[in-house]
Design an enzyme around this catalytic site. Structure first.
Site, PDB file in Angstrom:
ATOM      1  N   ASP A 239      15.531 152.708 -38.750  1.00  0.00           N
ATOM      2  CA  ASP A 239      15.397 152.101 -37.420  1.00  0.00           C
ATOM      3  C   ASP A 239      15.892 153.064 -36.339  1.00  0.00           C
ATOM      4  O   ASP A 239      16.993 153.618 -36.436  1.00  0.00           O
ATOM      5  CB  ASP A 239      16.200 150.801 -37.368  1.00  0.00           C
ATOM      6  CG  ASP A 239      15.812 149.929 -36.176  1.00  0.00           C
ATOM      7  OD1 ASP A 239      15.926 150.412 -35.030  1.00  0.00           O
ATOM      8  OD2 ASP A 239      15.397 148.774 -36.392  1.00  0.00           O
TER       9      ASP A 239
ATOM     10  N   HIS B  17      21.963 147.195 -40.874  1.00  0.00           N
ATOM     11  CA  HIS B  17      22.173 146.733 -39.500  1.00  0.00           C
ATOM     12  C   HIS B  17      21.524 145.370 -39.292  1.00  0.00           C
ATOM     13  O   HIS B  17      20.457 145.076 -39.839  1.00  0.00           O
ATOM     14  CB  HIS B  17      21.627 147.744 -38.494  1.00  0.00           C
ATOM     15  CG  HIS B  17      20.133 147.885 -38.502  1.00  0.00           C
ATOM     16  ND1 HIS B  17      19.307 147.188 -37.651  1.00  0.00           N
ATOM     17  CD2 HIS B  17      19.316 148.643 -39.274  1.00  0.00           C
ATOM     18  CE1 HIS B  17      18.046 147.515 -37.890  1.00  0.00           C
ATOM     19  NE2 HIS B  17      18.021 148.397 -38.875  1.00  0.00           N
TER      20      HIS B  17
ATOM     21  N   ARG C  74      16.993 152.551 -33.520  1.00  0.00           N
ATOM     22  CA  ARG C  74      18.112 152.062 -32.708  1.00  0.00           C
ATOM     23  C   ARG C  74      19.460 152.250 -33.390  1.00  0.00           C
ATOM     24  O   ARG C  74      20.487 151.852 -32.831  1.00  0.00           O
ATOM     25  CB  ARG C  74      17.911 150.578 -32.392  1.00  0.00           C
ATOM     26  CG  ARG C  74      16.639 150.277 -31.615  1.00  0.00           C
ATOM     27  CD  ARG C  74      16.309 148.798 -31.648  1.00  0.00           C
ATOM     28  NE  ARG C  74      16.008 148.343 -33.008  1.00  0.00           N
ATOM     29  CZ  ARG C  74      15.811 147.068 -33.327  1.00  0.00           C
ATOM     30  NH1 ARG C  74      15.892 146.129 -32.399  1.00  0.00           N
ATOM     31  NH2 ARG C  74      15.545 146.735 -34.586  1.00  0.00           N
TER      32      ARG C  74
ATOM     33  N   CYS D 246      19.370 152.933 -42.415  1.00  0.00           N
ATOM     34  CA  CYS D 246      18.007 152.469 -42.161  1.00  0.00           C
ATOM     35  C   CYS D 246      17.296 153.439 -41.218  1.00  0.00           C
ATOM     36  O   CYS D 246      17.925 154.094 -40.381  1.00  0.00           O
ATOM     37  CB  CYS D 246      18.039 151.071 -41.557  1.00  0.00           C
ATOM     38  SG  CYS D 246      16.397 150.388 -41.232  1.00  0.00           S
TER      39      CYS D 246
ATOM     40  N   CYS E  97      17.427 144.026 -38.658  1.00  0.00           N
ATOM     41  CA  CYS E  97      16.615 144.993 -39.400  1.00  0.00           C
ATOM     42  C   CYS E  97      15.193 144.466 -39.590  1.00  0.00           C
ATOM     43  O   CYS E  97      14.975 143.404 -40.184  1.00  0.00           O
ATOM     44  CB  CYS E  97      17.256 145.266 -40.750  1.00  0.00           C
ATOM     45  SG  CYS E  97      16.325 146.421 -41.780  1.00  0.00           S
TER      46      CYS E  97
END
Length: 736
Positions: free
Chosen positions: A572, A626, A574, A570, A629
């Site tokens: 993202d 994750h 993080r 992803c 998400c």
């Protein structure tokens, strides 16, 4: 950095001080014996080194006392002067000379020793500790504890002593040594978790005393008694201690030989102290820096007092300092406490101390030696390049075969030879330059920047004020030694924190990671711009760290890639794939998109997949989602539009397929987590339907496919362990 108050460091310091005391006690006696001085003179010196020098010194971890490196000088001086009292006067005068050296700021001499030589000194001391303690560990040594010279008084040497002990093994000492080593190695493991706050060194000594007592109770024919113990003169009390003190003969002050000995002691003791201080500073976990001029003042006062009350010369001693660090000391209180213990125990409980077997102390010192000379130190120095490794290894060998001072001087000579071979000039100068935006401090680096320039660099950077501008001109520079490279990198890091505009220009080749592009005078230092600049600062640090370990790191990386993994994850921020897996550059080929989708109509992903499978021949493909998400949440919540809405429609398809299962979950968070997992599974199925994967599998290419989920809440990766049955079923559907 850890806050080191007296209260929160007391326990660690008391523990470390006790361990240093146990090690220092026989060393003080051994150095005095090897020097031809009264035994108690070594104890006196240890007490002064601990309490007086320990209290005045600026070093938090160094420990001072009688030094093995001075034994030859002391022994010769006592014979030459025909009087121990006249020798004591030389010690007093040597202390006064050291005080003068401190006042004229001669301590900066310590900055001229290159780090490869200091590291070589540490490694050599570690090897010597191990070699010298082997005879004590196995029950016999004709030489006193503390005799670290290679060529010894009995015409033997370090290696012949080890050979001699093979014919004089003492099984009692060997058993005590084995028990002690077992305790030291196991002490930091989970097995001893509840008791490891208790000093391991004290446990070893207590067990050694008990084991020795138990073995002595066995019949003589079993040959399990040990006869190698600490040997302290037994005093009746403090009054007895006072009566045996010797004092300097001031009437000999006009004797030229007294002054010659004083100058010799002052020079050698100061040099050994500066070397030991820099070595201990390198071992300090807090990376504190000792003020060297203050150290000379403290050492000078210590030698003056030691000579006045009958002690031999003292220096900062690397063995005791390394033991102090290894035992977990935090501040100078540990050194002071070790001095107090020397004073109190020698007067009050000498008979108890004489029950300590040398085999137990040998185990403690061998463990210290091991920590000083780990294999990683040698491999790191080798990777740093021949210019670093050659002086390092020669210093190690020279110290082992001669002594500390001679070995360091030989290492220095080798370093200088390397510099002279490559250098054409060694000039660094600084000026002040005017620009349209004000004054800029300009530092012009020479063609060869070596450890000889450390003092100048440190002095220049120490005068730079916060908020000012600095220009480092390296247009002439072709070579920067590792010591100076670290100083430049440290200043670059400090400049970010202190709002200093630092620009380095003209650097060549692999040093260019330090160079800042752009205008000489910095732009606005507002918060957002600073955060942007931090990315470059972190990049420079990353480069510096890699080059420090391997100067050819980026050359090798640039040669090509053959990663074993393709990970689709992803977008993202993080969930950085390389960081959470601990992978190195070159190990992961990746593609990231919102909600880690595998959409066969997406040319971006398909291009990545084709290159990874057909060109790079990756063996493992991982779909990594994750929990938490945002893409998954947005797909379910709705309200998106445009390209994003079209992209997330694939997630909504997953929800519809598994609607019955998901709607049965009443907890919204648990429902979200299950949808994340189902989405990963669906993407694996989509991946296997692609012609790229199907072709690779049909051609017999090894291609393992996995589904992972990363949990933002605790940083854990979870393997969904997609079964082979599911895989086969999916492939069968596709092939039909």
């Amino acid at each position: 950095m850890e806050t080191l108050s007296f209260k929160n460091t007391l326990k660690s310091n008391l523990s470390a001080g006790l361990v240093v005391f146990l090690v220092a006690l026989p060393l003080c006696l051994g150095v005095a014996l090897a020097s031809g001085a009264p035994l108690l003179s070594g104890i006196i010196t240890g007490i002064v080194g601990g309490i007086i020098v320990g209290g005045l010194s600026g070093s938090q971890l160094a420990v001072s006392g009688p030094a093995a490196g001075l034994t030859t000088i002391v022994a010769a001086a006592i014979i030459t002067l025909h009087s121990y009292e006249a020798f004591l006067l030389s010690v007093v005068l040597a202390g006064v000379i050291q005080i003068v050296l401190g006042l004229v700021k001669a301590g900066k001499v310590g900055l001229f020793f290159p780090s490869n030589v200091i590291k070589g000194m540490l490694a050599a001391i570690g090897i010597i500790l191990i070699l010298k303690q082997i005879p004590h560990a196995f029950g016999y040594d004709a030489d006193a504890e503390g005799d670290f010279a290679f060529l010894q008084a009995d015409k033997a040497n370090t290696f012949s002593e080890i050979n001699n002990v093979l014919s004089k093994l003492n099984m009692g000492a060997i058993l005590i040594f084995a028990l002690s080593m077992a305790v030291l190695m196991l002490w930091d493991t989970k097995l001893f978790k509840k008791v490891k706050a208790f000093p391991a060194g004290l446990v070893v000594v207590i067990l050694g005393v008990l084991a020795s007592a138990g073995l002595s109770a066995l019949p003589d024919y079993m040959h399990l008694r040990t006869n190698s113990f600490v040997k302290i003169p037994v005093l009746s009390g403090i009054s007895d201690f006072a009566t045996i003190l010797k004092f300097p003969a001031f009437s000999a002050i006009s004797n030229p030989e007294v002054w010659t000995v004083a100058l010799t002691i002052a020079f050698v003791a100061s040099l050994e102290t500066l070397l030991s201080i820099e070595a201990v500073d390198k071992l300090d976990p807090q990376k504190r820096s000792t003020p060297l001029n203050r150290e000379l003042l403290a050492q000078g006062l210590g030698n003056t007092i030691s000579g006045l009350i009958g002690g031999i010369p003292l220096t900062a001693v690397i063995v005791r300092g390394a033991t102090n660090v290894s035992a977990g000391a935090k501040t100078k209180f540990s050194a002071i406490f070790h001095g107090v213990l020397l004073l109190v125990t020698v007067i009050l409980i000498p008979k108890v101390l004489n029950m300590i077997p040398l085999a137990s102390l040998a185990a403690i010192l061998i463990m210290v030696g091991y920590k000083l000379t780990k294999l990683k130190l040698f491999t790191d120095m080798y990777k740093a390049g021949w210019n670093q490794f050659a002086p390092f290894i020669i210093t190690v060998i020279a110290i082992i075969l001669t002594d500390l001072l001679k070995g360091v001087l030989i290492g220095m000579a080798v370093s200088i030879i390397f510099i002279l071979v490559n250098a054409t000039k060694d000039l660094i100068f600084s000026t002040e330059t005017l620009t349209d935006n004000g004054k800029v401090q300009r530092l012009v680096l020479s063609e060869q920047v070596t450890f000889l320039n450390k003092a100048h660099l440190n002095e220049f950077f120490s005068k730079i004020e916060k908020g000012s501008s600095v220009w480092i001109d390296a247009s002439q520079t072709r070579y920067i030694e590792q010591d100076c490279l670290e100083i430049l990198q440290d200043f670059k890091t400090k400049a970010v924190a202190d709002n200093i505009s630092c620009t380095i220009t003209g650097l060549k080749d692999h040093y260019s990671f330090l160079e800042a592009k752009g205008e000489l005078v910095a732009h606005s230092h507002d918060h957002n711009h600073q955060r942007y600049q931090d990315l470059f600062a972190n990049n420079r640090k990353f480069i510096a760290d890699k080059l420090h370990l391997d100067i050819n790191y980026f050359t090798k990386l640039n040669a090509g890639q053959s990663p074993p993994y393709l990970i689709v994850g992803c977008s993202d921020s993080r969930a950085p794939l390389e960081l959470i897996t601990g992978a190195k550059p070159g190990e992961i080929f990746s593609q990231r998109n919102i909600a880690n989708q595998v959409i066969p109509s997406d040319p971006n992903l398909m291009s990545v997949l084709q290159y990874a499978v057909e060109a790079l021949k990756v063996q493992h493909i991982i779909i990594c989602g994750h929990y938490g998400c945002g893409g998954i949440r947005a797909a379910v919540a709705g309200g998106t539009s445009g390209n994003l809405d079209q992209w997330l429609s694939h997630v909504r398809d997953v929800y519809r397929i598994h609607k019955e299962e998901l709607d049965a979950i009443t907890d919204p968070e648990m429902q979200h987590r299950r949808l994340v997992e189902l989405n990963v599974r669906e993407q694996i199925y989509q991946l296997k339907t692609t012609a790229i994967v199907q072709k690779a599998l049909q051609n017999g290419q090894v291609l393992n496919i996995y589904g992972w989920v990363y949990d933002l809440a605790d940083g854990m990766l979870h393997d969904l362990q997609i079964s082979e049955t599911e895989t086969e079923r999916n492939q069968q559907v596709v092939l039909v």
